[in-house]
Design an enzyme around this catalytic site. Structure first.
Site, PDB file in Angstrom:
ATOM      1  CE  LYS A 174      -3.378   2.894   0.280  1.00  0.00           C
ATOM      2  NZ  LYS A 174      -4.386   2.926   1.345  1.00  0.00           N
TER       3      LYS A 174
ATOM      4  CE  LYS B 281      -3.425   7.699   7.442  1.00  0.00           C
ATOM      5  NZ  LYS B 281      -3.470   6.205   7.242  1.00  0.00           N
TER       6      LYS B 281
END
Length: 292
Positions: free
Chosen positions: A176, A244
């Protein structure tokens, strides 16, 4: 059908729960804000999801515990570190499925703690945003033992289109973060291309059309180019979420002493974006950072 605890009723989690209910599973859901059950998630409660007062209550008797929260600390908090966390009631043999995007090393540490209670763990971060979650077409990257992943696939196939088992626990998160590196650096490249075109007085729409049909063409150009050309910065994917994840991978790269100059440059641009107050806008706002 399985009993599933689902923790995290945000814009991504709610559509996932809807698909699991349609498939006939029993859902025990937990939100940190109790008012969610009467507001954003009321339709899920009306459809049969059982609202719970704590992660422990949701996990009691569940075959699968799914988390979809923000940070490594948040996952640890709801699974094992917080008051009334999942570990207090999770039955031996249950499997945790984490859809959050968090630190790979933190993932391994959380999995080891859960394993001490005979609870398995599969990290299963997703790509595609709210649109894909709503359409049930998420791209999912799994990290975990073969036997656990096989069981998890039977659950997540209800809302994921592409499911890839990457490797051991933590490797789903690695994949990811690789996705985020390639994706956000690409968005920065689109922004710089259109900024250069504007500075030279060129028609942005025509420039976009020209380069999208050539070797510069990409999914991110197709998605972000029209938003930048039309100055539509309404969030498809909120920039704060990309930021983030990007700061997470930047820290991991620094810890591993990896030289990743493009990553460092784009991280600084995202910092400027956040400082400007555009975190809830689309990541195409990287164009506005260049203009500023």
């Amino acid at each position: 059908m399985s009993t599933i605890a689902f923790i995290g009723l945000g814009n991504m989690g709610r559509p996932m729960i809807g698909y699991l209910l349609k498939a006939g599973h029993q859902l025990r859901i937990y939100a940190r804000r109790p008012e969610v059950y009467q507001n954003e998630a009321k339709h899920l409660v009306d459809a049969g999801a059982i609202p719970c007062a704590s992660p422990a209550e949701a996990a009691d008797g569940a075959d699968f515990i799914i988390t979809n929260v923000m940070s490594t600390q948040d996952v640890a908090e709801v699974l094992h570190a917080g008051k009334n966390s999942v570990i207090a009631t999770a039955k031996p043999g249950a499997i945790c499925i984490d859809h959050s995007t968090i630190d790979p090393q933190g993932t391994k540490e959380i999995a080891a703690i859960m394993a001490g209670k005979n609870v398995s763990y599969v990290d299963a971060p997703v790509s595609g945003g709210v649109k894909a979650a709503t359409e049930g077409t998420l791209v999912m990257m799994l990290g975990g033992a073969d036997a656990d992943v096989a069981k998890v696939k039977e659950i997540v196939k209800n809302y994921a289109k592409t499911i890839t088992h990457i490797g051991a626990v933590g490797h789903g998160q690695v994949a990811k973060l690789c996705n985020q590196i390639a994706q956000v650096i690409n968005i920065q490249g689109v922004a710089e291309s259109l900024r250069f075109a504007a500075s030279n007085g060129a028609d942005l729409q025509k420039v976009f059309e020209a380069i999208s049909g050539g070797m510069a063409g990409s999914r991110m150009l197709d998605l972000m180019g029209p938003k930048m050309v039309g100055r539509d910065f309404k969030a498809g994917i909120e920039a704060r979420l990309h930021a983030k994840d990007f700061f997470l991978v930047k820290d991991a790269a620094q810890a591993a002493n990896l030289d990743m100059p493009a990553l460092q440059t784009v991280a600084r641009q995202l910092e400027k974006l956040m400082d400007a107050g555009w975190g809830y806008d689309d990541t195409s706002s990287l164009l506005k950072v260049l203009e500023a």
